[in-house]
Enzyme design. Sequence first.
Site, short mmCIF file in Angstrom:
data_model
loop_
_atom_site.label_atom_id
_atom_site.label_comp_id
_atom_site.label_asym_id
_atom_site.label_seq_id
_atom_site.Cartn_x
_atom_site.Cartn_y
_atom_site.Cartn_z
N ASN A 187 0.88 -1.17 0.00
CA ASN A 187 0.00 0.00 0.00
C ASN A 187 0.92 1.22 0.00
OD1 ASN A 187 -1.76 2.07 0.54
ND2 ASN A 187 -2.30 1.39 2.62
N TRP A 188 1.09 1.79 -1.18
CA TRP A 188 2.06 2.90 -1.32
C TRP A 188 1.56 4.19 -0.67
CZ3 TRP A 188 4.09 2.57 -7.11
CH2 TRP A 188 4.73 1.32 -7.28
N LYS A 189 0.28 4.22 -0.33
CA LYS A 189 -0.33 5.44 0.22
C LYS A 189 -0.03 6.63 -0.72
CE LYS A 189 -0.25 3.35 4.72
NZ LYS A 189 -0.15 3.50 6.18
N HIS B 165 -9.50 1.31 4.68
CA HIS B 165 -8.24 1.50 5.41
C HIS B 165 -8.50 2.45 6.58
CE1 HIS B 165 -4.20 2.75 6.44
NE2 HIS B 165 -3.80 1.63 5.86
N GLU C 232 -6.91 4.86 7.71
CA GLU C 232 -6.69 6.28 7.42
C GLU C 232 -7.92 6.88 6.74
OE1 GLU C 232 -2.91 5.83 5.40
OE2 GLU C 232 -2.01 5.22 7.31
N GLU D 251 -5.58 -4.71 10.62
CA GLU D 251 -4.56 -3.69 10.79
C GLU D 251 -4.82 -2.92 12.09
OE1 GLU D 251 -2.56 -2.57 6.87
OE2 GLU D 251 -4.31 -1.31 7.06
N GLY E 231 2.39 2.46 10.74
CA GLY E 231 3.33 3.56 10.56
C GLY E 231 4.03 3.97 11.84
N SER F 253 3.33 -1.95 10.40
CA SER F 253 4.79 -2.02 10.61
C SER F 253 5.37 -3.41 10.33
CB SER F 253 5.15 -1.54 12.02
OG SER F 253 4.74 -0.20 12.20
N GLY G 128 2.78 -0.92 4.33
CA GLY G 128 2.87 0.49 3.99
C GLY G 128 4.33 0.88 3.77
N GLY G 129 4.97 1.37 4.83
CA GLY G 129 6.33 1.89 4.74
C GLY G 129 7.30 0.98 4.03
P1 PGA Z 1 2.76 0.40 7.70
O1 PGA Z 1 1.29 0.61 7.04
O2 PGA Z 1 3.30 -0.88 7.13
O3 PGA Z 1 3.56 1.61 7.27
O4 PGA Z 1 2.55 0.33 9.16
C1 PGA Z 1 0.42 -0.46 6.85
C2 PGA Z 1 -0.87 0.04 6.27
O5 PGA Z 1 -1.33 1.11 6.66
O6 PGA Z 1 -1.49 -0.62 5.40
#
Ligand code: PGA
Length: 252
Positions: free
Chosen positions: A9-11, A95, A97, A167, A173, A212, A233-234
């Site tokens: 998930n590149w956001k 998600h 967010e 999640e 993050g 994470s 994500g990251g």
């Molecule tokens: P993260 O994000 O790996 O940076 O914690 C995961 C996500 O939000 O899908």
Amino acid sequence: MREFLIAGNWKMNGSNAANRELVSGIAAGVPAGSGFSLLVCPPYPYLAAVGSALEGSPVKLGAQNVSEHESGAFTGEVAPAMLKDMGCDYVIVGHSERRAMYGESSFQVAAKFQAAQAAGLTPIVCVGETLEEREDGSTESVVDFQLNAVFDAAGIGAFASAVVAYEPVWAIGTGKTATPEQAQEVHRHIRGRLAALDAGIAENVQILYGGSMKGENAAGLLAMPDIDGGLIGGASLKADDFLAIAAAAAQG
Ligand code: PGA
């Protein structure tokens, strides 16, 4: 037997130049073996370019969000059929967010889930609790509420072609990963909820962990019986980091 799915998930990150480097790095390093698949979910404007760059590689394309509407006067929104048209196989819905920053309710998430499926996309529906909810002991009821909205709207049968991502919001993050045991406990609970409605579907549905996840902790998480991959994500923004997680899946 469930396969692992490792989804990036590149956001809201990337550029044409950075994406070219990332995609060519990933495509060049896909681990040998079977039993897993890889997926990247770039921001909307890059779907076409990333899709073309992925041609000839086994890495699949997905999006990070979708409208619950089919078409029409919804300025700024993107319809499920458009994502399909751009070569997406998957779309992330709900998600945390989007729930927290854009006010998406579980009912809207369920509508997005259904609209995505109607267009032939596989929705990856995200659920998870905040730190406060975990600390007051309501993790399971939060996850149940989020899932029930989808069961009520789409029915359990819809999970024959859907993915669930657990999640925990406190792990996204933050560098704080759920321990494999903490994650497994919730994954088992989710599979149990599905099994109460349809044991066969529950057995086959992929439940991803997100929060994470990285090369160093992936093997431990993926070793858990109900963890079928990761939503990353990251660590999905650098080819080596993403491939380290893919390698853990390929060995699992
Ligand atoms: P993260 O994000 O790996 O940076 O914690 C995961 C996500 O939000 O899908």
